[in-house]
Enzyme design. Structure first.
Site, PDB file in Angstrom:
ATOM      1  N   LYS A 108     -10.210  -4.567  19.378  1.00  0.00           N
ATOM      2  CA  LYS A 108      -8.798  -4.958  19.471  1.00  0.00           C
ATOM      3  C   LYS A 108      -8.259  -4.808  20.894  1.00  0.00           C
ATOM      4  O   LYS A 108      -7.073  -4.995  21.128  1.00  0.00           O
ATOM      5  CB  LYS A 108      -7.966  -4.120  18.498  1.00  0.00           C
ATOM      6  CG  LYS A 108      -8.379  -4.277  17.031  1.00  0.00           C
ATOM      7  CD  LYS A 108      -7.312  -3.776  16.087  1.00  0.00           C
ATOM      8  CE  LYS A 108      -7.784  -3.857  14.645  1.00  0.00           C
ATOM      9  NZ  LYS A 108      -6.690  -3.756  13.691  1.00  0.00           N
ATOM     10  N   PHE A 121      -3.893   2.847  15.256  1.00  0.00           N
ATOM     11  CA  PHE A 121      -4.342   3.875  14.314  1.00  0.00           C
ATOM     12  C   PHE A 121      -5.588   3.376  13.601  1.00  0.00           C
ATOM     13  O   PHE A 121      -5.783   2.154  13.468  1.00  0.00           O
ATOM     14  CB  PHE A 121      -3.251   4.163  13.283  1.00  0.00           C
ATOM     15  CG  PHE A 121      -2.268   5.209  13.769  1.00  0.00           C
ATOM     16  CD1 PHE A 121      -2.311   6.481  13.255  1.00  0.00           C
ATOM     17  CD2 PHE A 121      -1.344   4.914  14.753  1.00  0.00           C
ATOM     18  CE1 PHE A 121      -1.439   7.455  13.705  1.00  0.00           C
ATOM     19  CE2 PHE A 121      -0.468   5.873  15.212  1.00  0.00           C
ATOM     20  CZ  PHE A 121      -0.510   7.156  14.686  1.00  0.00           C
ATOM     21  N   ASP A 174      -3.922  -6.378   5.010  1.00  0.00           N
ATOM     22  CA  ASP A 174      -4.909  -7.233   5.678  1.00  0.00           C
ATOM     23  C   ASP A 174      -4.824  -8.678   5.198  1.00  0.00           C
ATOM     24  O   ASP A 174      -5.118  -9.598   5.942  1.00  0.00           O
ATOM     25  CB  ASP A 174      -6.320  -6.691   5.432  1.00  0.00           C
ATOM     26  CG  ASP A 174      -6.543  -5.403   6.208  1.00  0.00           C
ATOM     27  OD1 ASP A 174      -5.944  -5.266   7.297  1.00  0.00           O
ATOM     28  OD2 ASP A 174      -7.297  -4.534   5.727  1.00  0.00           O
ATOM     29  N   ASN A 219       0.854  -1.203   0.000  1.00  0.00           N
ATOM     30  CA  ASN A 219       0.000   0.000   0.000  1.00  0.00           C
ATOM     31  C   ASN A 219       0.882   1.243   0.000  1.00  0.00           C
ATOM     32  O   ASN A 219       2.112   1.145   0.004  1.00  0.00           O
ATOM     33  CB  ASN A 219      -0.949  -0.032   1.202  1.00  0.00           C
ATOM     34  CG  ASN A 219      -0.197  -0.110   2.519  1.00  0.00           C
ATOM     35  OD1 ASN A 219       0.581   0.775   2.850  1.00  0.00           O
ATOM     36  ND2 ASN A 219      -0.398  -1.194   3.253  1.00  0.00           N
ATOM     37  N   LYS A 240     -12.732  -0.191  16.883  1.00  0.00           N
ATOM     38  CA  LYS A 240     -11.373  -0.766  16.998  1.00  0.00           C
ATOM     39  C   LYS A 240     -10.871  -0.750  18.435  1.00  0.00           C
ATOM     40  O   LYS A 240     -10.221  -1.691  18.903  1.00  0.00           O
ATOM     41  CB  LYS A 240     -10.398   0.031  16.120  1.00  0.00           C
ATOM     42  CG  LYS A 240     -10.210  -0.651  14.794  1.00  0.00           C
ATOM     43  CD  LYS A 240      -9.526   0.188  13.787  1.00  0.00           C
ATOM     44  CE  LYS A 240     -10.168  -0.167  12.458  1.00  0.00           C
ATOM     45  NZ  LYS A 240      -9.803   0.661  11.380  1.00  0.00           N
ATOM     46  N   ASP A 286      -3.510 -10.094  13.023  1.00  0.00           N
ATOM     47  CA  ASP A 286      -3.631  -8.702  13.466  1.00  0.00           C
ATOM     48  C   ASP A 286      -2.579  -8.489  14.557  1.00  0.00           C
ATOM     49  O   ASP A 286      -2.663  -9.060  15.646  1.00  0.00           O
ATOM     50  CB  ASP A 286      -5.046  -8.426  13.981  1.00  0.00           C
ATOM     51  CG  ASP A 286      -5.272  -6.933  14.158  1.00  0.00           C
ATOM     52  OD1 ASP A 286      -4.477  -6.294  14.871  1.00  0.00           O
ATOM     53  OD2 ASP A 286      -6.221  -6.412  13.556  1.00  0.00           O
TER      54      ASP A 286
HETATM   55  O1  C5P Z   1      -8.022  -2.951  11.264  1.00  0.00           O
HETATM   56  P1  C5P Z   1      -7.204  -1.829  10.777  1.00  0.00           P
HETATM   57  O2  C5P Z   1      -6.158  -2.204   9.791  1.00  0.00           O
HETATM   58  O3  C5P Z   1      -7.967  -0.630  10.297  1.00  0.00           O
HETATM   59  O4  C5P Z   1      -6.488  -1.326  12.124  1.00  0.00           O
HETATM   60  C1  C5P Z   1      -5.537  -0.364  12.145  1.00  0.00           C
HETATM   61  C2  C5P Z   1      -4.643  -0.522  13.342  1.00  0.00           C
HETATM   62  O5  C5P Z   1      -4.347  -1.900  13.579  1.00  0.00           O
HETATM   63  C3  C5P Z   1      -3.306   0.123  13.088  1.00  0.00           C
HETATM   64  O6  C5P Z   1      -2.827   0.543  14.345  1.00  0.00           O
HETATM   65  C4  C5P Z   1      -2.493  -0.990  12.510  1.00  0.00           C
HETATM   66  O7  C5P Z   1      -1.108  -0.777  12.653  1.00  0.00           O
HETATM   67  C5  C5P Z   1      -2.977  -2.181  13.299  1.00  0.00           C
HETATM   68  N1  C5P Z   1      -2.957  -3.437  12.539  1.00  0.00           N
HETATM   69  C6  C5P Z   1      -2.107  -4.430  12.944  1.00  0.00           C
HETATM   70  N2  C5P Z   1      -2.095  -5.620  12.257  1.00  0.00           N
HETATM   71  C7  C5P Z   1      -2.919  -5.828  11.220  1.00  0.00           C
HETATM   72  C8  C5P Z   1      -3.786  -4.827  10.804  1.00  0.00           C
HETATM   73  C9  C5P Z   1      -3.784  -3.621  11.481  1.00  0.00           C
HETATM   74  O8  C5P Z   1      -1.345  -4.252  13.891  1.00  0.00           O
HETATM   75  N3  C5P Z   1      -2.885  -6.974  10.583  1.00  0.00           N
END
Ligand code: C5P
Length: 424
Positions: free
Chosen positions: A359, A341, A297, A228, A355, A324
């Site tokens: 999380k 974030f 993702d 990305n 989130k 994650d």
């Molecule tokens: O779920 P999303 O990607 O929107 O969440 C964003 C947050 O989760 C960010 O802090 C990102 O660094 C963290 N994240 C992570 N591992 C992932 C996806 C997101 O640590 N696989």
């Protein structure tokens, strides 16, 4: 605090409408333990009275260069030597131009020239005046001339007194005071040797902070990958800001093309799985974990060992979910304070709060990535911080500003909430 020598701040006020906010700024500085002497230009006197500034600073206000009575008290050279820090808020286009030209045609410019103290400017002017190449050149030139001695706070973007909308608003007084007093030079000037042990919670001294930053790269075959547009700038700026506050910082960084900060341990990774492995390893002793990385993702279910050859008109790729990282760390029994974030294109608040809960995070820093002027790959960012408190979630918005500056404010917020979460 009792034995701490107060930081001596020379607060310069120049002639812009934002000068009315300088009274609140001064109050906040005094409240944070600074000793403040106010110097006003002739223009500033048109907007706010010296009596107001005297009342909030607790000291007589200086505004004339060639005044025998004032010189008999604290002369201008004495005042220049007295200052540990100079803060000019608001700093008008005219003042910035005179400072850059080395003028000494009023008391404030003379003091700036006669002092070698670190200098912070909070610019405030019409958006076109701020954007004007002459002003931008003056700022660049001051950065070149003063190097680390110069720091800018703002300007923020938004509606202006003249009706225009754009960059040039003075940053809000509370945010200036927070950023200014949390900079190591402001909080430690002249007083470092006398700070009591219990005061270490005013910085991140002795704490270990681990961050993730940048994108991840998920291999399809030896030459192709999914990734990305994340530049890593926000995470790197946060790592630098935490390091400036005295933390031991480890930055786990995906593939980026920006310089890595000095004084920070760097762990370079490529894929989300690498990033997770590094995070689990690094976080065991960490007090604070900040996940600023834009983790992919999904990854290809398999990585071809040889380059996939061009064949039919269509090709399909099966993707599987990546782990994650922050959710894994946040759900460990012995977990650090976890900051995530949320980059969203709509429903920022709903997704950010989701989130925070899902999380199991302590704080979420949310930004709107549908705006092209901020966020991904841009130098500026504007965010809203959501945090979890015993009495529910709280939120605070930060206007668009350079990522480096925003990082200072965010690290200060993280520091406050971290200590609150520990009941300190
Ligand atoms: O779920 P999303 O990607 O929107 O969440 C964003 C947050 O989760 C960010 O802090 C990102 O660094 C963290 N994240 C992570 N591992 C992932 C996806 C997101 O640590 N696989």
């Amino acid at each position: 605090m009792s034995n701490q020598v107060k930081t001596r701040v020379l607060l310069g006020i120049t002639g812009g409408i934002a000068a009315y906010k300088s009274a609140e700024l001064c109050r906040q500085l005094v409240k944070s333990g600074a000793e403040v002497q106010v110097v006003m230009t002739a223009g500033a006197l048109e907007f706010i009275t010296p009596l107001t500034m005297q009342a909030v600073s607790g000291n007589p206000v200086h505004h004339t260069l060639l005044d025998p009575a004032a010189e008999a008290g604290m002369g201008h050279i004495e005042l220049a030597r007295w200052a540990d820090q100079i803060l000019i808020a608001p700093a008008t286009a005219d003042f910035i131009a005179r400072l850059n030209a080395g003028m000494a045609n009023d008391l404030l410019t003379t003091l700036c020239l006669a002092s070698d103290a670190p200098m912070t400017l909070a610019p405030a002017m019409n958006q076109q005046m701020w954007r004007n190449e002459i002003t931008q050149n003056n700022i660049k030139s001051l950065h070149n001339l003063l190097g680390n001695r110069l720091r800018l706070i703002g300007p923020a973007s938004g509606e202006q007194a003249c009706g225009d909308v754009g960059p040039g608003r003075m940053t809000e007084p509370q945010d200036i005071a927070t950023a200014f007093m949390s900079s190591p030079s402001a909080s430690a000037s002249g007083a470092s040797s006398t700070i009591e042990q219990s005061d270490t919670n005013s910085s991140l001294a002795g704490l270990s902070v681990v961050l993730t930053a940048g994108p991840t790269r998920e291999s399809i075959d030896p030459v192709r990958y999914i990734s990305n547009h994340s530049s890593g700038k926000m995470g790197v700026a946060l790592a630098e800001a935490a390091s400036r506050c005295g933390a031991h910082v480890t930055l786990i960084c995906g593939p980026v093309s920006i310089p890595m900060p000095e004084g920070v341990k760097i762990v370079s990774v490529t894929s989300a799985q690498d990033m997770l492995d590094a995070a689990v390893e690094q976080v065991s002793e960490a007090d604070i974990f900040i996940a600023a990385a834009a983790v992919a993702d999904y990854r290809p279910a398999t990585q071809a060992e040889e380059k996939i050859k061009k064949s039919g008109d269509e090709i399909s790729l099966t993707l599987v979910k990546n782990p994650d990282i922050i959710a894994t760390i946040a759900n460990h029994a012995e977990r650090p304070f976890c900051v995530g974030f949320a980059a969203e294109t709509r429903d920022l608040e709903r997704y950010a709060l989701g989130k925070l809960e899902r999380k199991n995070l302590d704080m979420v820093i949310a930004n709107d990535v549908s705006r092209s002027d901020i966020g991904f790959n841009s130098a500026d960012n504007a965010v809203t911080v959501f945090s979890r408190h015993s009495d529910g979630a709280q939120q605070q918005a930060f206007d668009a500003m350079p990522k480096r500056q925003l990082a200072d404010l965010l690290i200060e917020k993280i520091r406050q909430y971290y200590h609150q979460s520990r009941g300190e």
